[in-house]
Enzyme design. Structure first.
Site, mmCIF file in Angstrom:
data_model
loop_
_atom_site.group_PDB
_atom_site.id
_atom_site.type_symbol
_atom_site.label_atom_id
_atom_site.label_comp_id
_atom_site.label_asym_id
_atom_site.label_seq_id
_atom_site.Cartn_x
_atom_site.Cartn_y
_atom_site.Cartn_z
ATOM 1 N N GLU A 482 -15.941 33.356 -18.905
ATOM 2 C CA GLU A 482 -17.314 33.721 -19.277
ATOM 3 C C GLU A 482 -18.046 32.542 -19.922
ATOM 4 O OE1 GLU A 482 -18.421 36.223 -17.938
ATOM 5 O OE2 GLU A 482 -16.499 37.137 -17.404
ATOM 6 N N HIS A 488 -22.974 26.906 -17.765
ATOM 7 C CA HIS A 488 -23.829 26.695 -16.600
ATOM 8 C C HIS A 488 -25.278 27.056 -16.935
ATOM 9 C CE1 HIS A 488 -24.015 27.241 -11.905
ATOM 10 N NE2 HIS A 488 -24.620 26.159 -12.322
#
Length: 689
Positions: A482, A488
């Site tokens: 996660e 990202h």
């Protein structure tokens, strides 16, 4: 542009900090806030499509993007609370607003006038001088207008909008049924019936029973309880009871009002109708338009090839498990509720360690500190505690900073922030996920840089008494996974809203950073710094780590085939007209062709397959294996150049994490790796080379 008066006392309308006022949002705030924001956005849309607003990028952004982004953040806060702190009142408020919100965004995406403005911008000679990111935003926008029905006319357009509202309501209903079915089950057992179960789970279940003034131990279907029982409980009847309850959630075996069978059928039927309205043969084709994969046939070929490679290993895995279960555990008729238990015992016998032994070294504070250290050293950032309103006392908030030097002067800048919600509890959706709170954006209204904020949500066991939470190695990998999504989103350097962070990234590439981060969980240089035995504080012994590595690909053949099975089922359900009438038959056919381990006939896992019916993975579940190929190949660069090589880390940050979707995912990968991806690293990492 005229605006609707905003009630400053409504926390969903407050814009002072840019962060949701989670501790102040109440169900009664939802309706008035959504009504006000809908009115504001309707006005903004009319202004945007009027002749007075020129067809240029900045004018549309100032007029419309500012309004829709604010609306999205407020609605996102409501949806997030409904997922992590559900109450009957909040659910009712959410469901009352959902059709209105869906209707507006459907109308926005299909507005011919707005579509014409975007086409005018894209076709104007000046478009060639736009930044690469803005050109990508335009390309994505034109594609999405078509997929949103902007080119439909008359009854077809009306029906398309109706389908979107119905699908939104059905997906929400599917999710509610899973949550309610999970929360509604409880059974109370004696300590003797929990023989073999880890002590921390025994303590937690005893505490749960005591909280209700009941004797014994309270067992539920939440993962921190269900999984250890299935893995360690010697009581076969208890395992069978919990397994049966788990795989029959939200199906015809329970209350009719929670049966997801009709919900699934309606979702599949409506998706097929949507595809035909858009001119496609099936929904699988629609789903793949914005993805890396080019066609359902290409995906099926990829999955079939992977299944063919994995099958010999899976058959060997199963034969060994059955032989061991019969000889060592006296289980001559291995059943589904025995598999996790027998697998754990086989792993203990073969590799001389257990997940329970490993778990004692992974205390949550130490793991988190180790994770932060990796992120900081590899990506040249700093993570610090921060403060913000939260929805539960166990939720934490952090900031990510970067220090730069300009002409000898050090400057610290905020890169992003994130909420961490680690523990399972009633009213919280099962699973683990990352979601965005807001994206990085050079704001069109003020010209200031808005930094990204993320939610990172897990369902780990909570601390018991004075003892910190203990994580299994699988839990640790989930946490890293996660955080990969979060990085990202938060480390992006793209400042155009539609392509910054995870926005616009092809769905079958979005798992690349998350699966990439899991690799660190198998590196000695990493683990020795993020482990401390819960009682002795000693780090993980090297000998135990070596056993973990030896067992890394334990049953990888079985696990690969299981993921292929889920992926092929998903593609067939969305690729065959009329599939809603024979869901179970399709599942049976896929299993007959690809599975080696058959579950009992009463298994209804599809009734809780939230990924494809409530989570955005429709005809996209294959993305996990597709992106795993990308992530394994990306990780091989670190294997070649050094896992802690800062140059490699900065290259990954620059070409993958910072790039968002301003370039296509394949171009990001090639920029990092210097070539196209290959399957070799994936097979090697899973012991199937």
């Amino acid at each position: 542009m005229s605006t609707v008066a905003m009630n400053p006392l409504n926390p969903l309308l407050a814009v002072t900090t840019g962060l949701p006022l989670f501790d102040a949002i109440l169900p009664e705030h939802v309706g008035p806030a959504i009504e006000a924001l809908l009115a504001q956005n309707a006005t903004a849309l009319e202004v945007a499509v009027s002749p007075e607003t020129p067809a240029d990028y900045d004018s549309l952004a100032r007029t419309l993007s500012v309004a829709t982004e604010r609306f999205g953040r407020a609605w996102g806060a409501v949806g997030h609370l409904q997922a992590v702190a559900d109450t009957p009142e909040l659910r009712a408020a959410y469901n009352e607003a959902l059709p209105k919100v869906t209707e507006f965004f459907t109308r926005l995406g299909a507005d011919e006038r707005l579509y014409a403005k975007y086409k005018a911008i894209a076709n104007h000679p000046s478009a060639a001088s736009l930044s690469t990111a803005r050109q990508q935003v335009l390309k994505h926008s034109l594609r999405d207008f078509v997929l949103s029905g902007a080119e439909l006319q008359g009854e077809a357009k009306t029906r398309f909008a109706q389908i979107q509202e119905e699908l939104a309501a059905l997906s929400q209903k599917f999710s509610e049924h899973v949550l309610d079915a999970t929360d509604s089950f409880a059974t109370y057992v004696s300590a003797e019936e929990l023989a073999g179960v880890p002590e921390d789970v025994i303590a937690a279940t005893r505490g749960a029973a005591e909280a209700e003034d009941k004797a014994g131990h309270k067992l539920t279907l939440h993962m921190p309880v269900y999984w250890p029982v299935m893995q360690y409980a010697k009581n076969r009847a208890l395992r069978q009871q919990l397994y049966t309850a788990y795989v029959t959630r939200a199906c015809e075996a329970g209350p009719m009002e929670r049966d997801n069978g009709p919900v699934m059928a309606d979702i599949l039927r409506l998706r097929q109708e949507e595809a035909q309205l858009l001119g496609y043969a099936n929904y699988a084709e629609v789903s793949l338009v914005p993805k890396m994969a080019e066609s359902p046939a290409q995906v099926i070929d990829f999955l079939s090839d992977l299944a063919r490679r994995a099958r010999p290993y899976a058959e060997k895995d199963l034969a060994e498990l059955r032989d061991f279960a019969a000889k060592e555990l006296d289980l001559h008729d291995l059943q589904s509720w025995d598999v996790s238990f027998a697998s754990e015992k086989l792993k203990e016998a073969r590799y001389a360690f257990s997940d329970l032994e490993v778990k004692q070294y992974f205390t949550e504070p130490k793991v988190l500190a180790g994770l932060f250290k990796i992120i900081e050293s590899l990506f040249d950032v700093t993570i610090r505690p921060d403060s913000a309103p939260v929805w539960h006392p166990s939720v934490r908030f952090y900031r990510i900073e970067r220090t730069t030097t300009d002409q000898g002067t050090e400057r610290t800048e905020l890169v992003g922030q994130f909420y961490l919600d680690p523990y399972a509890r009633p009213g919280k959706r099962p699973g683990a996920w990352m979601d965005d709170v807001r994206g990085r954006w050079l704001r069109a209204d003020s010209g200031t840089l808005q930094t990204p904020v993320a939610h990172l949500v897990c369902n780990f066991p909570a601390p018991v008494g004075e003892q910190p939470a203990l994580l299994t190695h699988d839990d640790v990998q989930t946490l890293f996974h996660e955080f990969g999504h979060g990085l990202h989103h938060m480390l992006t350097q793209v400042s155009e809203l539609g392509v910054s962070g995870i926005s616009g990234v092809e769905w079958d590439a979005v798992e690349l950073p998350s699966q990439f981060m899991e690799n660190f969980c198998w590196e000695w240089a990493v683990l020795k710094h993020m482990t401390a035995h819960v009682e002795t504080a000693e780090p993980l012994p090297r000998a135990l780590f070596d056993k973990m590595i030896a067992a890394k690909n334990f049953q990888s053949g079985l696990m690969t085939l299981r993921q292929v099975e889920f992926s092929l089922l998903d593609m067939r359900l969305h690729g065959e007209a009329g599939s809603e009438a024979h869901v179970q038959q399709i599942i049976d056919a896929v299993r007959a062709e690809f599975a080696v381990l058959m579950p009992p006939a009463f298994n209804r896992f599809q009734h809780t397959f939230s990924h494809i019916f409530a989570g955005g993975y429709a005809a996209g579940y294959y993305s996990y294996k597709w992106a795993e190929l990308l992530s394994a190949d990306a990780w091989s660069a670190f294997e070649e150049e050094g896992v802690d090589n800062p140059a490699t880390g900065l290259r990954f940050r620059r070409e993958i994490l910072e790039a968002g979707s301003a370039r296509d995912a394949i171009d990001n990968f090639k920029a990092f790796r210097g070539r196209a991806p290959t399957i070799d690293a994936l097979l090697r990492h899973q012991g199937m080379a």
